[in-house]
Design an enzyme around this catalytic site. Structure first.
Site, mmCIF file in Angstrom:
data_model
loop_
_atom_site.group_PDB
_atom_site.id
_atom_site.type_symbol
_atom_site.label_atom_id
_atom_site.label_comp_id
_atom_site.label_asym_id
_atom_site.label_seq_id
_atom_site.Cartn_x
_atom_site.Cartn_y
_atom_site.Cartn_z
ATOM 1 N N ARG A 65 0.749 -1.506 0.006
ATOM 2 C CA ARG A 65 -0.623 0.050 -0.131
ATOM 3 C C ARG A 65 0.621 1.334 0.000
ATOM 4 O O ARG A 65 0.337 2.237 -0.861
ATOM 5 C CB ARG A 65 -0.785 0.037 0.808
ATOM 6 C CG ARG A 65 -1.965 1.146 1.543
ATOM 7 C CD ARG A 65 -3.251 1.066 2.313
ATOM 8 N NE ARG A 65 -4.050 1.742 2.326
ATOM 9 C CZ ARG A 65 -4.419 2.852 3.809
ATOM 10 N NH1 ARG A 65 -3.625 2.678 4.696
ATOM 11 N NH2 ARG A 65 -5.156 3.767 3.260
ATOM 12 N N HIS A 114 0.333 4.700 -2.326
ATOM 13 C CA HIS A 114 0.056 6.116 -1.717
ATOM 14 C C HIS A 114 1.565 6.636 -2.567
ATOM 15 O O HIS A 114 1.204 8.012 -2.638
ATOM 16 C CB HIS A 114 -0.109 6.479 -0.413
ATOM 17 C CG HIS A 114 -1.288 5.160 0.077
ATOM 18 N ND1 HIS A 114 -1.676 5.609 1.277
ATOM 19 C CD2 HIS A 114 -2.523 5.073 -1.017
ATOM 20 C CE1 HIS A 114 -3.345 5.106 1.473
ATOM 21 N NE2 HIS A 114 -3.663 4.706 0.632
ATOM 22 N N ASN A 119 -3.874 8.856 4.756
ATOM 23 C CA ASN A 119 -2.909 8.321 5.797
ATOM 24 C C ASN A 119 -2.300 8.019 6.807
ATOM 25 O O ASN A 119 -2.549 7.001 8.226
ATOM 26 C CB ASN A 119 -1.256 8.508 5.032
ATOM 27 C CG ASN A 119 -1.201 8.591 3.849
ATOM 28 O OD1 ASN A 119 -1.390 7.591 3.418
ATOM 29 N ND2 ASN A 119 -0.082 9.533 3.529
ATOM 30 N N HIS A 170 -6.399 -5.416 -1.938
ATOM 31 C CA HIS A 170 -7.531 -5.794 -0.899
ATOM 32 C C HIS A 170 -7.414 -7.215 -1.034
ATOM 33 O O HIS A 170 -8.769 -7.805 0.003
ATOM 34 C CB HIS A 170 -8.306 -4.678 -1.399
ATOM 35 C CG HIS A 170 -8.835 -3.036 -1.009
ATOM 36 N ND1 HIS A 170 -9.856 -2.587 -1.347
ATOM 37 C CD2 HIS A 170 -7.483 -2.371 -0.736
ATOM 38 C CE1 HIS A 170 -9.088 -1.521 -1.161
ATOM 39 N NE2 HIS A 170 -7.654 -1.241 -0.672
HETATM 40 C C1 HEM Z 1 -9.052 1.760 -5.289
HETATM 41 C C2 HEM Z 1 -9.594 2.920 -4.826
HETATM 42 C C3 HEM Z 1 -8.895 2.251 -3.338
HETATM 43 C C4 HEM Z 1 -9.663 2.848 -2.689
HETATM 44 C C5 HEM Z 1 -10.621 3.467 -2.172
HETATM 45 C C6 HEM Z 1 -8.617 1.922 -1.265
HETATM 46 C C7 HEM Z 1 -8.499 2.325 0.105
HETATM 47 C C8 HEM Z 1 -8.445 1.601 0.978
HETATM 48 C C9 HEM Z 1 -8.344 1.448 2.158
HETATM 49 C C10 HEM Z 1 -9.743 3.031 3.198
HETATM 50 C C11 HEM Z 1 -7.708 0.822 3.395
HETATM 51 C C12 HEM Z 1 -8.002 0.509 4.962
HETATM 52 C C13 HEM Z 1 -7.005 2.281 5.796
HETATM 53 C C14 HEM Z 1 -6.609 1.770 6.784
HETATM 54 O O1 HEM Z 1 -8.107 0.647 7.780
HETATM 55 O O2 HEM Z 1 -6.889 3.484 7.154
HETATM 56 C C15 HEM Z 1 -6.569 0.812 2.045
HETATM 57 C C16 HEM Z 1 -6.469 -0.859 2.474
HETATM 58 C C17 HEM Z 1 -5.177 -1.027 2.456
HETATM 59 N N1 HEM Z 1 -5.017 -1.203 -0.021
HETATM 60 FE FE1 HEM Z 1 -6.476 0.014 -0.617
HETATM 61 N N2 HEM Z 1 -7.487 1.221 -1.600
HETATM 62 C C18 HEM Z 1 -7.033 1.767 -2.710
HETATM 63 C C19 HEM Z 1 -6.576 0.885 -4.051
HETATM 64 C C20 HEM Z 1 -5.343 0.381 -3.165
HETATM 65 C C21 HEM Z 1 -4.591 -0.713 -4.627
HETATM 66 C C22 HEM Z 1 -4.484 0.110 -5.975
HETATM 67 C C23 HEM Z 1 -3.082 -1.196 -3.420
HETATM 68 C C24 HEM Z 1 -1.921 -1.611 -4.275
HETATM 69 C C25 HEM Z 1 -2.226 -2.068 -5.927
HETATM 70 C C26 HEM Z 1 -4.422 -1.757 -2.635
HETATM 71 C C27 HEM Z 1 -3.856 -2.003 -1.380
HETATM 72 C C28 HEM Z 1 -4.268 -1.641 -0.068
HETATM 73 C C29 HEM Z 1 -3.471 -2.924 1.441
HETATM 74 C C30 HEM Z 1 -2.467 -3.485 0.697
HETATM 75 C C31 HEM Z 1 -4.635 -2.680 2.282
HETATM 76 C C32 HEM Z 1 -4.213 -2.968 3.700
HETATM 77 C C33 HEM Z 1 -3.258 -2.924 4.521
HETATM 78 C C34 HEM Z 1 -2.865 -3.538 5.394
HETATM 79 O O3 HEM Z 1 -3.391 -3.802 5.912
HETATM 80 O O4 HEM Z 1 -1.709 -2.311 6.401
HETATM 81 N N3 HEM Z 1 -5.417 -0.250 -2.644
HETATM 82 N N4 HEM Z 1 -7.240 0.847 0.945
#
Ligand code: HEM
Ligand SMILES: *[C@@H]1O[C@H](CO)[C@@H](O)[C@H](O)[C@H]1NC(C)=O
Ligand SMILES: *[C@@H]1O[C@H](CO)[C@@H](O)[C@H](O)[C@H]1NC(C)=O
Length: 323
Positions: free
Chosen positions: A63, A67, A95, A195
């Site tokens: 992630r 970002h 973040n 995700h």
């Molecule tokens: C399509 C639009 C996207 C939205 C709206 C989005 C939104 C989010 C949100 C809200 C979270 C949880 C954050 C929190 O708990 O504060 C999250 C987690 C995560 N996102 Fe996304 N995301 C998107 C795209 C992506 C992309 C493109 C990637 C990587 C290629 C990604 C990888 C991840 C990962 C791996 C997590 C888990 C992180 C952890 O466990 O520490 N996301 N995302």
């Protein structure tokens, strides 16, 4: 006649200059093959240790690369701490209390500096670590392009400007935000498959699990039990983004969407009667197709507006610009 000579000599000059420019400006897999041939090994050694201690670290570091790239390009800006002259991206809405793994990046950078001091950028370390993350959790491989340089500044305002789409996004906002950085709708759907690993905080999915109708009722109830009302209580409680297999990089994220078990509103938007339904269905039935498109889209994402040539710097420590 005279002008055609001038034109053709200009053309020759420009071809050379373009070639030079291209050599300097484009990322390439071989960028460190002479200057730091052991960079992948140096990253992997430290990363494997971290992911053995905590599987989620793979998700968190994947992630960070996303970002980084979506805010002013893949330039390591997300890693910078606040300074007296600028506020960085770490406390921006997408973040704050959420982006993590910075201390692991610091350890990886120290190990890389030990092997090849002053050579490898923090932005490239994020790109390599993103691949390592996906590999460690069982996902596909790709050829990482390298040669990014690090920014000398970071911008809280840019990180807060909506370039990273929020979890309440509609499908059209998701499509637009990815298009704005040169990524297609297919790239967006494939990259959202990230995700399939990792966790989200209650505050990011509370509205969905209490109020949405495009959600499996038993799944909504399960999530409510760990994400209480009123707003403000339990905001940081975690739930897996992929309820089936949060530590495996597989295609169950898409299967969840088909059964209305997307955790975020933005997730469920990809399968909600719109233009991306068919691609979600394809990926849910064909993991190979998801893997191929995800790998290709990761390379494209890593190509977003890098600093190259004489721009930026190679930071010594990822949290601070060189003095
Ligand atoms: C399509 C639009 C996207 C939205 C709206 C989005 C939104 C989010 C949100 C809200 C979270 C949880 C954050 C929190 O708990 O504060 C999250 C987690 C995560 N996102 Fe996304 N995301 C998107 C795209 C992506 C992309 C493109 C990637 C990587 C290629 C990604 C990888 C991840 C990962 C791996 C997590 C888990 C992180 C952890 O466990 O520490 N996301 N995302
Ligand atoms: C970030 O989170 C901390 C801890 O919850 C909070 O005190 C701070 O106000 C937040 N910062 C921003 C800029 O929202
Ligand atoms: C559900 O929707 C209502 C009406 O818009 C709103 O007042 C309430 O805050 C929402 N609940 C949650 C948990 O977001």
């Amino acid at each position: 006649m005279a002008s055609s000579i001038i034109i053709s000599s200009t053309l020759i000059a420009c071809t050379l200059c373009l070639m030079n420019g291209t050599l300097l400006a484009q990322l390439t897999p071989e960028f460190y093959s002479q200057s730091c041939p052991r960079v992948f090994e140096a990253v992997r050694l430290v990363f494997r240790d971290a992911v053995a201690r905590e599987r989620r670290m793979g998700a968190s570091l994947l992630r960070l690369h996303f970002h980084d790239c979506f805010v002013n390009g893949c330039d390591g800006s997300v890693l910078l701490d606040d300074t007296p002259t600028f506020r960085g991206e770490k406390t921006a809405a997408p973040n704050n209390n959420s982006a993590r793994g910075f201390e692991v990046i610091d350890m990886i950078k120290s190990n890389v500096e030990r092997v090849c001091p002053g050579v490898v950028s923090c932005a490239d370390i994020l790109a390599i670590t993103a691949l390592e993350s996906v590999l460690a959790l069982g996902g596909p491989t790709w050829t990482v392009k390298l040669g990014r340089r690090d920014s000398k500044s970071a911008s809280l305002a840019a990180a807060n400007s909506g370039v990273i789409p929020p979890p309440q996004s509609t499908l059209s906002n998701l499509i637009n935000r990815f298009q704005a950085v040169g990524l297609s709708t297919q790239d967006m759907v494939a990259l959202s498959g990230a995700h399939t690993i990792g966790q989200a905080r209650c505050t990011t999915f509370r509205a969905r699990v209490y109020n949405d109708t495009n959600i499996d009722p038993a799944f909504a109830k399960l999530q409510q039990s760990n994400c209480p009302l009123p707003t403000g209580s339990g905001d940081n409680n975690l739930a897996p983004l992929d309820v089936e297999s949060p530590d495996d990089f597989d295609n169950s994220y898409y299967q969840n969407l088909i059964s209305q078990k997307g955790l975020l509103r933005s997730d469920q938007q990809l399968h909600n009667g719109g233009s991306t339904d068919s691609l979600v269905e394809e990926y849910s039935g064909n993991p190979q197709s998801f893997y191929e498109d995800f790998a290709a889209a990761m390379v494209k994402m890593g190509d977003i507006r890098p600093l190259t040539g004489a721009n930026g710097e190679i930071r010594k420590k990822c949290r601070v610009v060189n003095s």
